[in-house]
Design a protein around this motif. Sequence first.
Motif, PDB file in Angstrom:
ATOM      1  N   PRO A  60       0.829  -1.329   0.055  1.00 10.88           N
ATOM      2  CA  PRO A  60       0.320   0.131  -0.111  1.00 10.88           C
ATOM      3  C   PRO A  60       0.872   1.457  -0.033  1.00 10.88           C
ATOM      4  O   PRO A  60       1.687   1.359   1.083  1.00 10.88           O
ATOM      5  N   VAL A  61       0.697   2.137  -1.090  1.00  8.51           N
ATOM      6  CA  VAL A  61       1.578   3.237  -1.151  1.00  8.51           C
ATOM      7  C   VAL A  61       0.530   4.358  -1.179  1.00  8.51           C
ATOM      8  O   VAL A  61      -0.362   4.736  -1.933  1.00  8.51           O
ATOM      9  N   ARG A  62       0.846   5.459  -0.086  1.00 11.27           N
ATOM     10  CA  ARG A  62       0.036   6.665  -0.029  1.00 11.27           C
ATOM     11  C   ARG A  62       0.895   7.768  -0.888  1.00 11.27           C
ATOM     12  O   ARG A  62       1.657   8.180  -0.458  1.00 11.27           O
ATOM     13  N   MET A  63       0.176   8.002  -1.916  1.00  8.06           N
ATOM     14  CA  MET A  63       1.081   9.160  -2.800  1.00  8.06           C
ATOM     15  C   MET A  63       0.497  10.511  -2.641  1.00  8.06           C
ATOM     16  O   MET A  63      -0.837  10.825  -2.343  1.00  8.06           O
ATOM     17  N   VAL A  64       1.298  11.226  -2.293  1.00  7.79           N
ATOM     18  CA  VAL A  64       0.878  12.711  -1.877  1.00  7.79           C
ATOM     19  C   VAL A  64       1.385  13.744  -2.902  1.00  7.79           C
ATOM     20  O   VAL A  64       2.615  13.950  -3.300  1.00  7.79           O
ATOM     21  N   ASP A  65       0.542  14.436  -3.846  1.00  6.91           N
ATOM     22  CA  ASP A  65       0.758  15.147  -4.766  1.00  6.91           C
ATOM     23  C   ASP A  65       0.834  16.593  -4.078  1.00  6.91           C
ATOM     24  O   ASP A  65      -0.017  17.050  -3.237  1.00  6.91           O
ATOM     25  N   THR A  66       2.103  17.216  -4.329  1.00  8.66           N
ATOM     26  CA  THR A  66       2.306  18.544  -3.703  1.00  8.66           C
ATOM     27  C   THR A  66       2.149  19.806  -4.760  1.00  8.66           C
ATOM     28  O   THR A  66       2.287  19.575  -5.701  1.00  8.66           O
ATOM     29  N   ALA A  67       2.097  20.638  -4.021  1.00  9.22           N
ATOM     30  CA  ALA A  67       2.229  22.172  -5.004  1.00  9.22           C
ATOM     31  C   ALA A  67       3.654  22.224  -5.391  1.00  9.22           C
ATOM     32  O   ALA A  67       4.653  21.954  -4.745  1.00  9.22           O
ATOM     33  N   GLY A  68       3.669  22.916  -6.590  1.00  2.00           N
ATOM     34  CA  GLY A  68       5.008  23.148  -7.173  1.00  2.00           C
ATOM     35  C   GLY A  68       5.797  24.121  -6.196  1.00  2.00           C
ATOM     36  O   GLY A  68       5.345  25.016  -6.015  1.00  2.00           O
ATOM     37  N   ILE A  69       7.155  23.839  -6.124  1.00  2.08           N
ATOM     38  CA  ILE A  69       7.879  24.380  -5.140  1.00  2.08           C
ATOM     39  C   ILE A  69       8.568  25.480  -6.061  1.00  2.08           C
ATOM     40  O   ILE A  69       9.326  25.323  -6.786  1.00  2.08           O
ATOM     41  N   ARG A  70       8.334  26.709  -5.627  1.00  2.00           N
ATOM     42  CA  ARG A  70       8.882  28.123  -6.250  1.00  2.00           C
ATOM     43  C   ARG A  70       8.522  29.160  -5.363  1.00  2.00           C
ATOM     44  O   ARG A  70       7.980  28.775  -4.332  1.00  2.00           O
ATOM     45  N   GLU A  71       9.074  30.186  -5.737  1.00  2.50           N
ATOM     46  CA  GLU A  71       8.623  31.656  -4.878  1.00  2.50           C
ATOM     47  C   GLU A  71       7.315  32.074  -5.106  1.00  2.50           C
ATOM     48  O   GLU A  71       6.678  32.125  -6.186  1.00  2.50           O
ATOM     49  N   GLY A  72       6.358  31.626  -3.798  1.00  4.15           N
ATOM     50  CA  GLY A  72       5.055  31.874  -4.276  1.00  4.15           C
ATOM     51  C   GLY A  72       4.653  33.223  -4.268  1.00  4.15           C
ATOM     52  O   GLY A  72       5.102  34.218  -4.104  1.00  4.15           O
ATOM     53  N   HIS A  73       3.816  33.393  -5.289  1.00  2.00           N
ATOM     54  CA  HIS A  73       3.257  34.600  -5.846  1.00  2.00           C
ATOM     55  C   HIS A  73       2.062  35.227  -5.122  1.00  2.00           C
ATOM     56  O   HIS A  73       1.625  36.627  -5.230  1.00  2.00           O
ATOM     57  N   GLU A  74       1.511  34.253  -4.583  1.00  2.71           N
ATOM     58  CA  GLU A  74       0.389  34.892  -3.485  1.00  2.71           C
ATOM     59  C   GLU A  74       0.184  34.238  -2.289  1.00  2.71           C
ATOM     60  O   GLU A  74       0.960  32.795  -2.427  1.00  2.71           O
ATOM     61  N   LEU A  75      -0.707  34.461  -1.308  1.00  5.69           N
ATOM     62  CA  LEU A  75      -0.701  33.886   0.261  1.00  5.69           C
ATOM     63  C   LEU A  75      -1.112  32.327  -0.166  1.00  5.69           C
ATOM     64  O   LEU A  75      -0.421  31.380   0.489  1.00  5.69           O
ATOM     65  N   ALA A  76      -2.185  32.022  -0.996  1.00  6.08           N
ATOM     66  CA  ALA A  76      -2.299  30.646  -1.230  1.00  6.08           C
ATOM     67  C   ALA A  76      -1.298  29.644  -1.449  1.00  6.08           C
ATOM     68  O   ALA A  76      -1.173  28.451  -1.107  1.00  6.08           O
ATOM     69  N   GLU A  77      -0.651  30.212  -2.699  1.00  5.14           N
ATOM     70  CA  GLU A  77       0.430  29.514  -3.338  1.00  5.14           C
ATOM     71  C   GLU A  77       1.296  29.298  -2.347  1.00  5.14           C
ATOM     72  O   GLU A  77       2.029  28.242  -2.109  1.00  5.14           O
ATOM     73  N   ALA A  78       1.970  30.424  -1.500  1.00  4.84           N
ATOM     74  CA  ALA A  78       2.751  30.162  -0.623  1.00  4.84           C
ATOM     75  C   ALA A  78       2.544  29.301   0.528  1.00  4.84           C
ATOM     76  O   ALA A  78       3.382  28.566   0.884  1.00  4.84           O
ATOM     77  N   GLU A  79       1.184  28.818   0.768  1.00  6.67           N
ATOM     78  CA  GLU A  79       0.664  28.238   1.747  1.00  6.67           C
ATOM     79  C   GLU A  79       0.947  26.652   1.554  1.00  6.67           C
ATOM     80  O   GLU A  79       1.401  25.890   2.100  1.00  6.67           O
ATOM     81  N   GLY A  80       0.682  26.432   0.049  1.00  7.86           N
ATOM     82  CA  GLY A  80       0.773  25.112  -0.690  1.00  7.86           C
ATOM     83  C   GLY A  80       1.945  24.747  -0.559  1.00  7.86           C
ATOM     84  O   GLY A  80       2.417  23.434  -0.246  1.00  7.86           O
ATOM     85  N   ILE A  81       3.082  25.614  -0.935  1.00  9.59           N
ATOM     86  CA  ILE A  81       4.417  25.213  -1.045  1.00  9.59           C
ATOM     87  C   ILE A  81       4.907  24.816   0.507  1.00  9.59           C
ATOM     88  O   ILE A  81       5.785  24.134   0.666  1.00  9.59           O
ATOM     89  N   SER A  82       4.535  25.856   1.567  1.00 11.46           N
ATOM     90  CA  SER A  82       4.785  25.434   2.768  1.00 11.46           C
ATOM     91  C   SER A  82       4.407  24.010   3.162  1.00 11.46           C
ATOM     92  O   SER A  82       5.479  23.138   3.632  1.00 11.46           O
ATOM     93  N   ARG A  83       3.176  23.737   2.563  1.00 13.11           N
ATOM     94  CA  ARG A  83       2.694  22.435   2.925  1.00 13.11           C
ATOM     95  C   ARG A  83       3.598  21.178   2.164  1.00 13.11           C
ATOM     96  O   ARG A  83       3.763  20.156   2.593  1.00 13.11           O
ATOM     97  N   SER A  84       4.078  21.665   1.065  1.00 12.67           N
ATOM     98  CA  SER A  84       4.943  20.647   0.193  1.00 12.67           C
ATOM     99  C   SER A  84       6.046  20.250   0.825  1.00 12.67           C
ATOM    100  O   SER A  84       6.648  19.249   0.880  1.00 12.67           O
ATOM    101  N   ILE A  85       6.688  21.301   1.447  1.00 13.54           N
ATOM    102  CA  ILE A  85       8.098  21.362   2.148  1.00 13.54           C
ATOM    103  C   ILE A  85       7.754  20.319   3.374  1.00 13.54           C
ATOM    104  O   ILE A  85       8.579  19.130   3.646  1.00 13.54           O
ATOM    105  N   ALA A  86       6.615  20.379   4.130  1.00 16.42           N
ATOM    106  CA  ALA A  86       6.357  19.523   5.176  1.00 16.42           C
ATOM    107  C   ALA A  86       6.049  17.941   4.936  1.00 16.42           C
ATOM    108  O   ALA A  86       6.358  17.051   5.503  1.00 16.42           O
ATOM    109  N   ALA A  87       5.343  18.007   3.570  1.00 13.76           N
ATOM    110  CA  ALA A  87       5.227  16.425   3.101  1.00 13.76           C
ATOM    111  C   ALA A  87       6.555  15.888   2.610  1.00 13.76           C
ATOM    112  O   ALA A  87       6.707  14.871   2.792  1.00 13.76           O
TER     113      ALA A  87
END
Length: 473
Positions: free
Chosen positions: A276-303
């Motif tokens: 059983p493999v739990r695949m986690v698709d993450t937000a693309g990592i780059r300099e976030g241009h807005e708050l929502a994207e920046a939060e997604g990137i932060s969660r990607s790093i945590a993942a």
Amino acid sequence: MSDINLSDDTIAGISTPPGVGGIGIVRISGWDAVNVAERIFSSPKGKEIASMPSFTMAYGFIIDPEKREKIDEALLSVMRAPKSYTAEDVVEINCHGGLFTVSKTLQLAIKAGARLAAPGEFTMRAFLNGRIDLAQAEAVLDIINAATHKSGQLALEQLSGGLSSNISPIIDELISMCAEVEAQIDFPEDDIPSSDKSMLMDKINSMVTALMTLSESYSFGRFYREGLSTAIVGKPNVGKSSLLNALLKRDRAIVTPLPGTTRDTIEEAININGLPVRMVDTAGIREGHELAEAEGISRSIAAIEAAALVITVFDGSTAFTTEDDEILRATAGKDIIIAINKADKQMVYNNGYIVDKYRRATNQDTEVKIVNISALSGDGLDTLKETLYSHVMGGSTPEAGEGAIVTNQRHKGALDEAASALMAAQKCLSADAPYEITAIELRNALNALGQITGTITTGDILNRIFSDFCIGK
């Protein structure tokens, strides 16, 4: 569940999942189970539950004793001690699986003299009554939670005593060894001959080898129980979400040509050769241009930090960028597989180029596993899955019955503790240390193994294990 001792209480609980279904089961266990059931069940033919043989069923109705009204029609089964799940008298009422009928039947059973079972109390009673050992009890929950056929097979092997049967001969040998060494403490004039001492050390060495083999199986066995957490990472628009959709064979993640489409992590489970493999698709990592994207990137790093394995995706049809370098640095120190996507297009760089980039970015001169894929056409996906499986499993494919596979961290900890104590005992014998010290280490090893099977337990251990169960189990 603070009291781990058996009580005289008769307990009841719902054994089927919450919600609406065709059948709902209320289980009653204890010395008064039959009498409790008699008070709320009526057979049209006047059949008495007390006269029913074990493993038989009766048709009838659930009755509210106070109002003398029918609640539901049901089938009632009787399993008498000690040949039941709990080794006590057990009655199971199979009624219609509506929210009202099942909960009402349970309420009536409690009013008739039972009490609501605590989480896992039925299985705890099976353990405390000696029908199963603690490792087998834990396997019950593993079977319930099994995500793949292979996970279920390994859990069933443990429920059948697979791990316990590997440990029991070692426990028996340790008991004999303790008796032999402790006899020297009581009768110091009869020293252990050097030949016998050498034999003891050889036996300890064999036990340590067996325990370490079991412990080492946890390195991959745990993934069958917990699932392999795998993060798919990369810069925006390299095809991470397309890869997830291709592996799932359905459109789970939104895919657009616009960078930053994925704003949050998306988790889905897939089955790779029974793993059983739990695949986690993450937000693309780059300099976030807005708050929502920046939060997604932060969660990607945590993942990435939480994942046991990282699939790092690059777009092989475009030039390597500083953002790609950042991705490599972000995954430094992690167990990774590199997937070069868009292999159906003209590739700008080859695998050797990526290997060099990885080693420069991470300062790690380790082997890099690289797979060329096309998430669009599906090319290379089978190779990616096989690479992932062999990378995690080390080329081994565990089969039920071919030797115990340790899937539980508690068991691994106890095995390591026992092996450590045995190695300390071996050193004591080798150094002609006082037998009292050797005896202590042998006892420590025995106690550690006893924590697996349950011959040595504490209330805290039992509470922690059985609190994860549902009430009806």
